[in-house]
Design a protein around this motif. Structure first.
Motif, PDB file in Angstrom:
ATOM      1  N   MET A  63       0.847  -1.190   0.000  1.00  0.00           N
ATOM      2  CA  MET A  63       0.000   0.000   0.000  1.00  0.00           C
ATOM      3  C   MET A  63       0.884   1.242   0.000  1.00  0.00           C
ATOM      4  SD  MET A  63      -3.179   0.745   2.581  1.00  0.00           S
ATOM      5  CE  MET A  63      -2.175   0.420   4.029  1.00  0.00           C
ATOM      6  N   GLU A  64       0.716   2.121  -1.009  1.00  0.00           N
ATOM      7  CA  GLU A  64       1.526   3.322  -1.134  1.00  0.00           C
ATOM      8  C   GLU A  64       0.643   4.496  -1.534  1.00  0.00           C
ATOM      9  OE1 GLU A  64       5.795   1.609  -2.741  1.00  0.00           O
ATOM     10  OE2 GLU A  64       4.135   1.752  -4.171  1.00  0.00           O
ATOM     11  N   THR A  65       1.111   5.704  -1.225  1.00  0.00           N
ATOM     12  CA  THR A  65       0.410   6.919  -1.651  1.00  0.00           C
ATOM     13  C   THR A  65       1.386   7.847  -2.359  1.00  0.00           C
ATOM     14  OG1 THR A  65       0.808   7.981   0.502  1.00  0.00           O
ATOM     15  CG2 THR A  65      -1.292   6.826   0.211  1.00  0.00           C
ATOM     16  N   TYR A  66       0.858   8.601  -3.332  1.00  0.00           N
ATOM     17  CA  TYR A  66       1.656   9.565  -4.085  1.00  0.00           C
ATOM     18  C   TYR A  66       0.835  10.840  -4.246  1.00  0.00           C
ATOM     19  CZ  TYR A  66       4.212   5.329  -5.431  1.00  0.00           C
ATOM     20  OH  TYR A  66       4.911   4.155  -5.410  1.00  0.00           O
ATOM     21  N   THR A  67       1.504  11.976  -4.180  1.00  0.00           N
ATOM     22  CA  THR A  67       0.836  13.262  -4.417  1.00  0.00           C
ATOM     23  C   THR A  67       1.136  13.734  -5.837  1.00  0.00           C
ATOM     24  OG1 THR A  67       2.736  14.455  -3.499  1.00  0.00           O
ATOM     25  CG2 THR A  67       0.923  13.911  -1.997  1.00  0.00           C
ATOM     26  N   GLU A  68       0.227  14.536  -6.400  1.00  0.00           N
ATOM     27  CA  GLU A  68       0.401  14.925  -7.805  1.00  0.00           C
ATOM     28  C   GLU A  68       1.637  15.795  -8.026  1.00  0.00           C
ATOM     29  OE1 GLU A  68      -2.120  18.173  -9.543  1.00  0.00           O
ATOM     30  OE2 GLU A  68      -3.483  17.565  -7.928  1.00  0.00           O
ATOM     31  N   VAL A  69       2.032  16.582  -7.034  1.00  0.00           N
ATOM     32  CA  VAL A  69       3.324  17.298  -7.029  1.00  0.00           C
ATOM     33  C   VAL A  69       3.903  17.164  -5.630  1.00  0.00           C
ATOM     34  CG1 VAL A  69       2.801  18.935  -8.897  1.00  0.00           C
ATOM     35  CG2 VAL A  69       2.196  19.501  -6.523  1.00  0.00           C
ATOM     36  N   THR A 101      -4.780  16.202  -5.994  1.00  0.00           N
ATOM     37  CA  THR A 101      -4.954  14.767  -6.173  1.00  0.00           C
ATOM     38  C   THR A 101      -3.901  13.958  -5.414  1.00  0.00           C
ATOM     39  OG1 THR A 101      -5.898  15.099  -8.374  1.00  0.00           O
ATOM     40  CG2 THR A 101      -5.074  12.898  -7.858  1.00  0.00           C
ATOM     41  N   VAL A 102      -4.389  12.935  -4.705  1.00  0.00           N
ATOM     42  CA  VAL A 102      -3.534  11.952  -4.039  1.00  0.00           C
ATOM     43  C   VAL A 102      -3.850  10.587  -4.640  1.00  0.00           C
ATOM     44  CG1 VAL A 102      -2.894  10.861  -1.859  1.00  0.00           C
ATOM     45  CG2 VAL A 102      -3.500  13.292  -1.912  1.00  0.00           C
ATOM     46  N   LEU A 103      -2.824   9.861  -5.028  1.00  0.00           N
ATOM     47  CA  LEU A 103      -2.987   8.523  -5.594  1.00  0.00           C
ATOM     48  C   LEU A 103      -2.790   7.478  -4.509  1.00  0.00           C
ATOM     49  CD1 LEU A 103      -3.025   6.357  -7.907  1.00  0.00           C
ATOM     50  CD2 LEU A 103      -0.565   6.778  -8.159  1.00  0.00           C
ATOM     51  N   VAL A 104      -3.740   6.549  -4.402  1.00  0.00           N
ATOM     52  CA  VAL A 104      -3.598   5.374  -3.533  1.00  0.00           C
ATOM     53  C   VAL A 104      -3.274   4.187  -4.433  1.00  0.00           C
ATOM     54  CG1 VAL A 104      -4.749   3.815  -1.931  1.00  0.00           C
ATOM     55  CG2 VAL A 104      -5.183   6.275  -1.808  1.00  0.00           C
ATOM     56  N   HIS A 105      -2.111   3.609  -4.243  1.00  0.00           N
ATOM     57  CA  HIS A 105      -1.654   2.485  -5.065  1.00  0.00           C
ATOM     58  C   HIS A 105      -1.609   1.216  -4.226  1.00  0.00           C
ATOM     59  CE1 HIS A 105       0.634   0.182  -8.028  1.00  0.00           C
ATOM     60  NE2 HIS A 105       1.463  -0.158  -7.059  1.00  0.00           N
ATOM     61  N   LEU A 106      -2.249   0.158  -4.716  1.00  0.00           N
ATOM     62  CA  LEU A 106      -2.272  -1.133  -4.028  1.00  0.00           C
ATOM     63  C   LEU A 106      -1.718  -2.204  -4.960  1.00  0.00           C
ATOM     64  CD1 LEU A 106      -5.956  -0.937  -2.716  1.00  0.00           C
ATOM     65  CD2 LEU A 106      -3.897  -0.182  -1.519  1.00  0.00           C
ATOM     66  N   LYS A 107      -0.949  -3.131  -4.403  1.00  0.00           N
ATOM     67  CA  LYS A 107      -0.458  -4.268  -5.184  1.00  0.00           C
ATOM     68  C   LYS A 107      -0.578  -5.533  -4.352  1.00  0.00           C
ATOM     69  CE  LYS A 107       3.241  -6.138  -8.022  1.00  0.00           C
ATOM     70  NZ  LYS A 107       4.582  -5.946  -8.609  1.00  0.00           N
ATOM     71  N   ALA A 108      -1.220  -6.553  -4.950  1.00  0.00           N
ATOM     72  CA  ALA A 108      -1.419  -7.825  -4.263  1.00  0.00           C
ATOM     73  C   ALA A 108      -0.098  -8.575  -4.147  1.00  0.00           C
ATOM     74  CB  ALA A 108      -2.449  -8.669  -5.017  1.00  0.00           C
ATOM     75  N   PRO A 109      -0.005  -9.524  -3.209  1.00  0.00           N
ATOM     76  CA  PRO A 109       1.219 -10.318  -3.072  1.00  0.00           C
ATOM     77  C   PRO A 109       1.567 -11.070  -4.349  1.00  0.00           C
ATOM     78  CG  PRO A 109      -0.198 -10.613  -1.161  1.00  0.00           C
ATOM     79  CD  PRO A 109      -0.993  -9.830  -2.175  1.00  0.00           C
TER      80      PRO A 109
END
Length: 605
Positions: free
Chosen positions: A133-139, A152-160
């Motif tokens: 689970m990670e988050t990124y901001t647009e700038v 905008t904030v991006l929530v990024h998820l990646k399964a095992p």
């Protein structure tokens, strides 16, 4: 074929000591398998035989006066058991039309085996892999004295990671619902039989399968049955006995598949339905669907993965079925690619590592509100106070990724506070490990943004955020263009797609050569081509666009067998290693017809 062929390619059992039929193509089969297969096309190479067994004859007309008549396969006795084969004696009849009132005849699960699997998995450490689970901001930064209304904030998820073997994954309950109406006769049915056989052969001994067929009515070929060697042999024999005839009663097939799932006494951790049809429903399915007549399957939260086969299926209906159940919709324009499409689907189903995923987003600052959640096709909700929200994601396959965009406001930071950064949101995830039944709760660190006095040229837009914005804009444009096309305004539909392509081309991620943006542009261009005329749109444009909307909304690879650039676009974007591996296995099948040479060409007016 110069040497003796050891096994029958229809039932996959030995041909020694059995009556054998050999076609002009030199492929050999049990005589009774060819007889019950019911057509004049070789199931291996699809060559049409000029000479057929003397007992070959068209199937008798269905007995419509009988309440229990089964119009979708020949009324022939089952093939005689091979007594020297311990797997040959059937445990149940595939020709029994007297269905029980309650489908609680599913084969019992092996509790001891399931327990052992969980123990083995814990030992080798697979169960301890968690969702990323990670988050990124647009700038990276916003000036301290500046206020932003829509950030905008991006929530990024990646399964095992992918599961490596059959004993280290969650077993599956699968119901396949196959159209065997008259339009499926000949090559189509032969291809579907082979593709279904591929699914059967790749299920594990702990997986259970039931196959339902429908034409004028629906019927189970067999209950939910474990795919042991015995189960696989009987499943293959049942599927290969089918012939095509009658109408297209999709509603009855769906109703029965829901009943199988609802009535089962025991449940494997993963459950799914695969539905294939090549035609328009002839029993007013649309009315039944709208008024709730097929709620058995939707109430159980069992995803229906729908495959629209050829250019004559009801794409809107099939897409609606999959959308309601959170399944996928695949447009199989190239009929010979059906096995690859099935392979990709089960490659995902056999690698589920996350069940019931729910994502929660909360404001990490009293002055920050959540403006919107952009979650594509996933159900989401913002609380009335705009301080929190949630997204219902469901199941994830191994290595699958999900990206969601959250819009927030950013307040001014007064100079006397001496803050170097502002906390925006925090994210939490809840899900279940389907193999160990372990409940997993994860909480991220706060997503923050730097607050300097001023920002310079280094404060560039994040490509990760920008490309996900492009994906969502493209999916919205596809849906808007489709609605315009349904209103007979193809010119406006093409214009909508052209405009979003221009927006994409000017984005930061596109200029950096991002593969997703390049794939989106190719797909949008092909959608424009498929709107060259009303006839072209109805033949292939509509299902092509619906499949695209479904793909990008769910961020999940469909059975991309449309030909043209679509397969490449979807493969580059969302295919997982497990999916790719299963498709590679399908294409390595010596009996799999070539399916990669298809290229879309608009039909002339």
């Amino acid at each position: 074929m110069s040497g003796f062929q050891d096994t029958c390619s229809i039932c996959s059992t030995s041909m020694k000591g059995q009556a054998i039929y050999t076609g002009e193509c030199s492929h050999s089969f049990h005589f009774h398998c060819v007889y019950s297969n019911g057509n004049q096309i070789c199931p291996v190479c699809l060559v049409k035989w000029k000479q057929v067994p003397p007992t070959f004859s068209p199937p008798p007309p269905p007995n419509y006066n009988s309440h229990f008549a089964a119009p979708f396969y020949r009324s022939v006795p089952p093939p005689p058991p091979i007594y020297n084969n311990p797997f040959a004696a059937p445990r149940f009849s595939f020709y029994n039309n007297n269905e029980p009132d309650v489908f609680d005849d599913d084969e019992a699960l092996d509790v001891q085996s399931s327990s052992n699997n969980a123990t083995d998995t814990t030992t080798d450490g697979l169960s301890f892999k968690r969702l990323l689970m990670e988050t990124y901001t647009e700038v990276p930064a916003v000036p301290r004295l500046a206020a932003v209304d829509d950030f905008t904030v991006l929530v990024h998820l990646k399964a095992p990671d992918s599961i490596s073997n059959q004993n280290s994954r969650a077993p599956v309950d699968l119901v396949m619902v196959l159209d065997i109406s008259g339009s499926m006769s000949g090559t189509k049915l032969a291809l579907v039989k082979r593709a279904t056989g591929f699914v059967i052969q790749n299920l594990g001994a702990a997986d259970r399968l039931s196959v339902i067929v429908f034409s004028d009515a629906a019927s189970r070929l067999f209950p939910l049955t474990k795919m042991s060697d015995t189960g696989k042999q009987h499943a293959l024999q049942a599927v290969n006995s089918l012939v095509a005839t009658g109408g297209t009663n999709i509603a009855d097939g769906l109703r029965m598949s829901g009943k199988v799932m609802q009535d089962r006494r025991e449940k494997n951790p993963v459950a799914s339905i695969m539905l294939l049809s090549d035609g328009q429903d002839t029993y007013d399915m649309r009315h039944s669907f709208v008024t709730g007549g097929t709620q058995n399957w939707s109430n159980n939260s069992i995803p229906v993965h729908a495959f629209g086969f050829g250019n004559d299926h009801d794409a809107k209906l099939m897409h609606s079925i999959s959308e309601r159940s959170r399944g996928t919709f695949s447009f199989i324009e190239n009929e010979r690619a059906i096995q690859d499409a099935f392979a990709q689907c089960i490659g995902g189903l056999l690698s589920v590592v996350v069940k019931g995923l729910e994502v929660g987003i909360e404001s990490a600052n009293p002055d920050i509100l959540l403006r919107s959640l952009k979650a594509g096709s996933y159900k989401n909700q913002l609380m009335p106070d705009r301080k929190s929200g949630c997204i219902d994601v469901g199941d994830l396959y191994a290595d699958e990724e999900r990206d969601f965009l959250i819009s927030v406001n950013i307040p001014k930071e007064t100079t006397f506070t001496c803050l170097n950064e502002t906390s925006l949101v925090k994210v939490n995830c809840h899900y279940t490990n389907p193999l160990t039944k372990e409940a997993v709760n994860l909480v991220s660190e706060n997503a923050t943004i730097k607050r300097p006095e001023s920002v310079g040229e280094e404060n560039v837009v994040s490509i990760k955020v920008d490309k996900q914005r492009n994906r969502l804009q493209s999916a919205e444009a596809m849906e808007q263009a489709r609605k315009a096309a349904e209103e007979n305004d193809l010119k406006r539909a093409v214009s909508i797609l052209e405009n979003v392509r221009k927006v994409l081309s000017e984005s930061v991620s596109a200029k950096s050569g991002d593969p997703l943006c390049m794939a989106l542009d190719s797909e949008l261009k092909e959608m424009q081509d498929r709107m060259a005329s009303r006839r072209t749109y109805e033949d292939s444009g509509r299902p092509f666009m619906l499949s695209g909307v479904n793909t990008h909304g769910l961020q999940r690879a469909m059975g991309s067998a449309c030909g043209g650039t679509f397969g490449a676009a979807m493969g580059a974007s969302y295919q997982t290693p497990a999916m790719l591996g299963m498709v590679a296995q399908s294409r390595a099948d010596p009996y799999q017809p070539a399916s990669s040479s298809f290229t879309f060409k608009p039909r002339p007016r």
